[in-house]
Write a protein that holds these residues in place. Structure first.
Motif, mmCIF file in Angstrom:
data_model
loop_
_atom_site.group_PDB
_atom_site.id
_atom_site.type_symbol
_atom_site.label_atom_id
_atom_site.label_comp_id
_atom_site.label_asym_id
_atom_site.label_seq_id
_atom_site.Cartn_x
_atom_site.Cartn_y
_atom_site.Cartn_z
ATOM 1 N N VAL A 175 -0.016 6.382 13.585
ATOM 2 C CA VAL A 175 -1.026 5.814 14.496
ATOM 3 C C VAL A 175 -1.595 4.511 13.949
ATOM 4 C CG1 VAL A 175 -1.754 7.953 15.615
ATOM 5 C CG2 VAL A 175 -2.943 7.186 13.569
ATOM 6 N N LEU B 150 -5.849 -4.587 5.561
ATOM 7 C CA LEU B 150 -7.028 -5.224 4.989
ATOM 8 C C LEU B 150 -6.638 -5.938 3.696
ATOM 9 C CD1 LEU B 150 -9.774 -2.426 5.292
ATOM 10 C CD2 LEU B 150 -9.221 -4.243 6.901
ATOM 11 N N ASP B 151 -7.158 -7.160 3.486
ATOM 12 C CA ASP B 151 -6.862 -7.820 2.209
ATOM 13 C C ASP B 151 -7.769 -7.236 1.133
ATOM 14 O OD1 ASP B 151 -9.351 -9.294 2.017
ATOM 15 O OD2 ASP B 151 -8.554 -10.569 3.626
ATOM 16 N N SER B 152 -7.481 -7.578 -0.113
ATOM 17 C CA SER B 152 -8.124 -6.837 -1.208
ATOM 18 C C SER B 152 -9.644 -6.984 -1.209
ATOM 19 C CB SER B 152 -7.522 -7.255 -2.543
ATOM 20 O OG SER B 152 -7.673 -8.640 -2.712
ATOM 21 N N ALA C 251 -10.308 6.983 8.684
ATOM 22 C CA ALA C 251 -9.948 6.576 10.053
ATOM 23 C C ALA C 251 -10.799 5.394 10.534
ATOM 24 C CB ALA C 251 -10.091 7.758 11.006
ATOM 25 N N LYS D 24 -2.771 0.312 18.429
ATOM 26 C CA LYS D 24 -2.928 0.989 17.134
ATOM 27 C C LYS D 24 -3.961 0.350 16.207
ATOM 28 C CE LYS D 24 1.499 3.350 17.038
ATOM 29 N NZ LYS D 24 2.858 3.381 16.494
ATOM 30 N N SER D 25 -4.089 -0.981 16.250
ATOM 31 C CA SER D 25 -5.056 -1.592 15.334
ATOM 32 C C SER D 25 -6.489 -1.487 15.861
ATOM 33 C CB SER D 25 -4.675 -3.055 15.059
ATOM 34 O OG SER D 25 -4.580 -3.733 16.285
ATOM 35 N N GLY E 144 -5.180 -0.274 3.294
ATOM 36 C CA GLY E 144 -3.991 -1.096 3.057
ATOM 37 C C GLY E 144 -3.025 -1.076 4.221
ATOM 38 N N VAL E 145 -2.779 0.110 4.805
ATOM 39 C CA VAL E 145 -1.821 0.162 5.916
ATOM 40 C C VAL E 145 -2.395 -0.462 7.190
ATOM 41 C CG1 VAL E 145 -0.435 2.100 5.074
ATOM 42 C CG2 VAL E 145 -2.399 2.550 6.532
ATOM 43 N N TYR E 146 -3.719 -0.619 7.231
ATOM 44 C CA TYR E 146 -4.281 -1.358 8.366
ATOM 45 C C TYR E 146 -4.330 -2.857 8.084
ATOM 46 C CZ TYR E 146 -5.465 2.637 11.239
ATOM 47 O OH TYR E 146 -5.381 3.729 12.045
ATOM 48 N N LEU F 68 -10.943 -4.842 1.602
ATOM 49 C CA LEU F 68 -10.678 -3.472 1.212
ATOM 50 C C LEU F 68 -11.797 -2.964 0.305
ATOM 51 C CD1 LEU F 68 -8.413 -1.407 1.651
ATOM 52 C CD2 LEU F 68 -7.342 -2.203 -0.438
ATOM 53 N N GLU G 222 -8.109 3.357 -0.147
ATOM 54 C CA GLU G 222 -7.322 2.144 -0.420
ATOM 55 C C GLU G 222 -6.028 2.166 0.380
ATOM 56 O OE1 GLU G 222 -6.601 1.837 -4.652
ATOM 57 O OE2 GLU G 222 -8.761 1.575 -4.996
ATOM 58 N N PHE G 223 -5.400 3.346 0.413
ATOM 59 C CA PHE G 223 -4.128 3.445 1.129
ATOM 60 C C PHE G 223 -4.319 3.177 2.616
ATOM 61 C CE2 PHE G 223 -1.235 6.063 3.704
ATOM 62 C CZ PHE G 223 -0.073 5.358 3.457
ATOM 63 N N TYR G 224 -5.280 3.883 3.229
ATOM 64 C CA TYR G 224 -5.437 3.708 4.677
ATOM 65 C C TYR G 224 -5.937 2.311 5.027
ATOM 66 C CZ TYR G 224 -4.007 8.437 5.660
ATOM 67 O OH TYR G 224 -3.263 9.566 5.782
ATOM 68 N N PRO H 223 -0.987 0.489 12.583
ATOM 69 C CA PRO H 223 -0.071 -0.563 13.073
ATOM 70 C C PRO H 223 1.183 -0.731 12.207
ATOM 71 C CG PRO H 223 -2.322 -1.392 12.773
ATOM 72 C CD PRO H 223 -2.270 -0.062 12.138
ATOM 73 N N VAL H 224 1.338 0.061 11.169
ATOM 74 C CA VAL H 224 2.522 -0.071 10.315
ATOM 75 C C VAL H 224 3.783 0.205 11.123
ATOM 76 C CG1 VAL H 224 3.751 0.960 8.368
ATOM 77 C CG2 VAL H 224 1.315 0.573 8.217
ATOM 78 N N GLU I 46 -8.504 6.263 -3.738
ATOM 79 C CA GLU I 46 -7.106 5.880 -3.509
ATOM 80 C C GLU I 46 -6.675 6.180 -2.074
ATOM 81 O OE1 GLU I 46 -5.463 6.504 -8.088
ATOM 82 O OE2 GLU I 46 -5.340 8.146 -6.637
ATOM 83 N N ALA J 166 0.836 -1.200 0.000
ATOM 84 C CA ALA J 166 0.000 0.000 0.000
ATOM 85 C C ALA J 166 0.871 1.250 0.000
ATOM 86 C CB ALA J 166 -0.919 -0.017 1.221
#
Lengths: 366, 251
Positions: A207, B114-116, B156, B83-84, B110-112, B119, B106-108, A209-210, B103, A5
């Motif tokens: 903030v 989530l699989d596709s 968020a 954080k999660s 993705g960084v958490y 997502l 998708e980015f946020y 989990p990365v 997008e 990502a």
């Protein structure tokens, strides 16, 4: 998945920012043509003036030796040697030759004679070259004067190793590759990270989990890719347009380039932890990459001729080590066996920068 | 899970939480307890210490002393696990202006992690909930501020967090958009999410279940909005705030 990502997002930033793309793709091309064509370090067609006080067939023959060589071009004939100074002041000639009035007579009577060469010394390197070329021409003329039947004295035929024709391309292209790789990667990474600091998105990522490492690696990978392309572009143009030799193995160069990029990106990262605005990051990156890589890496000026303190500093600059590597691979066909210590040092410098950057990164959060 | 919680309904709790920057005490012995499904409001002027407090709870800043738990995890030792479980949104609406609406999501997402498939579904749901489907392929930079705010909230919430921290999340947004925003917050609370907000808009404080008034790094008073009004004899939170702060200054 999380790393993917971050990488994807970074590529989107790059492709949507036309200024960055422009910088990345055109700057190397621009620099290589500018340096390759404008900075011509080979002394050819040096303009000289002649004061022929003798005006005899012998003196004209002697002057002809200079005019016919590809190194000199006789552009001015003066009647008195003191006119040279005026020509020097107007940068019209680099040197002046005075043939004495008794030149022809002395040669005819097989007496020794001398001619005077005055060189404009404002550019020490060229002056030295002029002197050497002139000596060579005179030496050749001397052998012609020897009576028939005598053995010709030993003739000095210089042969330069590794860059036989002493072409500027071989000198400039490896240096430029080192400068461009360093600049692009350190500049772009630091600016892109500081931009996220400014807009608050970095905090937003922190903030999640990365992990810090994932954030850094994800942001850096696209720039590794770009810088790598730039490096290949520079060397490609060098080989195709400027006839740069490529004696060594491509993979030796590629692997070493990756290690060099590692050190450059780590420096970019370190800069991003120090700078709080994009402008500051850009200025710091330019100051820490462009100038030292050009001035202190041995690219433009030989390190051995620098004062001790500068010599010590050159040893802290990644470009110094990479320059030895790339010149070695391109011009001498050097392999891992001779270069491994440079590779290791580059890796060490990179790791040092990276550890400092990560520490700074964490301190800022703590 | 391995933290001891006395009241299982309490999801955010601190004991004497303190943060100093050099000699300056930004947060002085903060003690709070927030229950699941509550909207907890941190009130105070700029520089009162609200943001520092929220940053400690989100794991962005380490406390100098004191302890705290969020979602049952220790804020110092288990910050990564917190954080999660939390969503965070600041006044900056941390979106990428050069990315399209979808997008950003998708980015946020993705960084958490989530699989596709997840997502795709979450993006669809978020756009639907925020009423942003029609701008999904628009550049974020082109959105009006109120829409950016909704998008930032949506981003968020992509990973379905239990606790949502909103740090001055309505700053600069027009009153109508703010009303909309608070409707969404109430809806989230009604679905069992805990909301933690900081604000200096006193009218917004009326929407909170519980408030805590911070002034010069300390909490002056906290409790249920209705209780506090009765206790002090004030009709609005605005009056209450002025009353408490004036008393705090003269004390």
């Amino acid at each position: 998945m999380r790393l993917r990502a971050i990488i994807l997002k970074e590529f989107l930033h790059i492709f949507r920012d036309s200024r960055t793309l422009f910088l990345v793709l055109l700057m190397p091309v621009f620099m290589i043509f500018l340096y390759g064509w404008a900075v011509n370090l080979d002394a050819k067609n040096i303009q000289i003036a002649v004061a022929d006080l003798d005006q005899s067939p012998a003196s004209r023959y002697f002057i002809d030796k200079f005019a016919q060589s590809k190194y000199f071009q006789v552009t001015q004939y003066v009647t008195q040697p003191d006119e040279f100074e005026d020509l020097f002041r107007r940068y019209e000639v680099r040197a002046g030759i005075t043939v004495p009035a008794d030149f022809g007579k002395s040669i005819g009577n097989e007496f020794a004679t001398s001619v005077q060469l005055i060189v404009d010394g404002y550019d020490g390197n060229t002056a030295q070259t002029v002197l050497n070329y002139a000596r060579a021409i005179v030496a050749q003329y001397n052998t012609e004067l020897l009576p028939q039947g005598f053995e010709a004295p030993i003739e000095v035929i210089p042969r330069f190793l590794y860059n036989p024709s002493l072409e500027s391309g071989n000198f400039i292209v490896p240096g430029l590759a080192a400068v461009i790789l360093m600049m692009i990667s350190a500049l772009l990474t630091s600016v892109s990270i500081v931009r996220e600091k400014e807009t608050g998105t970095l905090e937003q990522i922190l903030v999640t989990p990365v992990h810090v490492i994932e954030t850094i690696v994800g942001k850096v990978i696209p720039y590794v890719f770009l810088a790598f392309m730039d490096g290949m572009l520079t060397i490609g143009i060098g080989v195709l347009v400027f006839d740069v030799q490529f004696e060594g193995a491509a993979w030796v160069l590629l692997t070493n380039t990756l290690v060099y990029l590692y050190s450059a990106l780590a420096l970019g990262l370190l800069i991003s932890t120090l700078a709080s605005t994009q402008q500051a990051a850009m200025a710091t990156a330019l100051m820490l990459t462009l100038l030292p890589s050009i001035m202190l890496s041995g690219f433009m000026f030989p390190i051995a001729g620098m004062p001790l303190i500068l010599q010590v500093i050159t040893r802290l600059i990644p470009a110094t080590y990479f320059l030895e590597i790339i010149r070695g691979v391109l011009l001498k066909g050097t392999g891992y066996a001779e270069l491994y210590h440079n590779t290791l040092i580059l890796f060490g410098i990179g790791t040092l920068f990276l550890l400092l950057a990560i520490r700074k990164f964490k301190v800022r959060l703590g | 899970m391995n933290a001891v919680i006395e009241d299982s309904n309490i999801v955010v709790e601190t004991h004497d939480l303190t943060r100093k920057f050099g000699k300056f005490v930004a947060v002085d012995k903060l003690n709070i307890a927030v229950k699941r499904g509550e909207i907890f409001g941190f009130l105070g002027a700029n520089g009162a210490g609200k943001t520092t407090a929220i940053r400690m709870l989100c794991g962005l800043l380490e406390p100098t002393s004191g302890t705290g738990t969020v979602a049952g995890f220790d804020i110092v030792k288990q910050a990564e696990r917190i954080k999660s479980r939390i969503g965070y949104m600041s006044q900056k609406f941390s979106l990428y202006n050069d990315l399209k609406v979808e997008e950003n999501l998708e980015f946020y997402g993705g960084v958490y992690g989530l699989d596709s498939r997840a997502l795709k579904q979450h993006i669809h749901e978020t756009l639907e909930r925020m009423n942003l489907q029609h701008v999904r392929t628009k550049m974020t930079a082109e959105l009006p501020l109120g829409w950016k705010q909704k998008l930032a909230l949506g981003a968020a919430l992509m990973h379905n967090p239990d606790i949502i921290f909103l740090d001055e999340a309505t700053g600069g947004v027009d009153p109508v958009a703010r009303r909309d925003f608070w409707d969404m917050i109430h809806d989230l609370a009604a679905h069992g999410k805990t909301i933690f907000v900081t604000t200096h808009y006193m009218d917004e404080a009326e929407y909170c279940h519980k408030i805590s008034i911070m002034h010069q790094s300390r909490v002056l008073i906290q409790g249920k909005v209705g209780d506090l009004k009765v206790q002090t004899g004030m009709k609005t939170v605005e009056e209450l705030f002025k009353h408490v702060v004036t008393q705090g200054d003269s004390a």
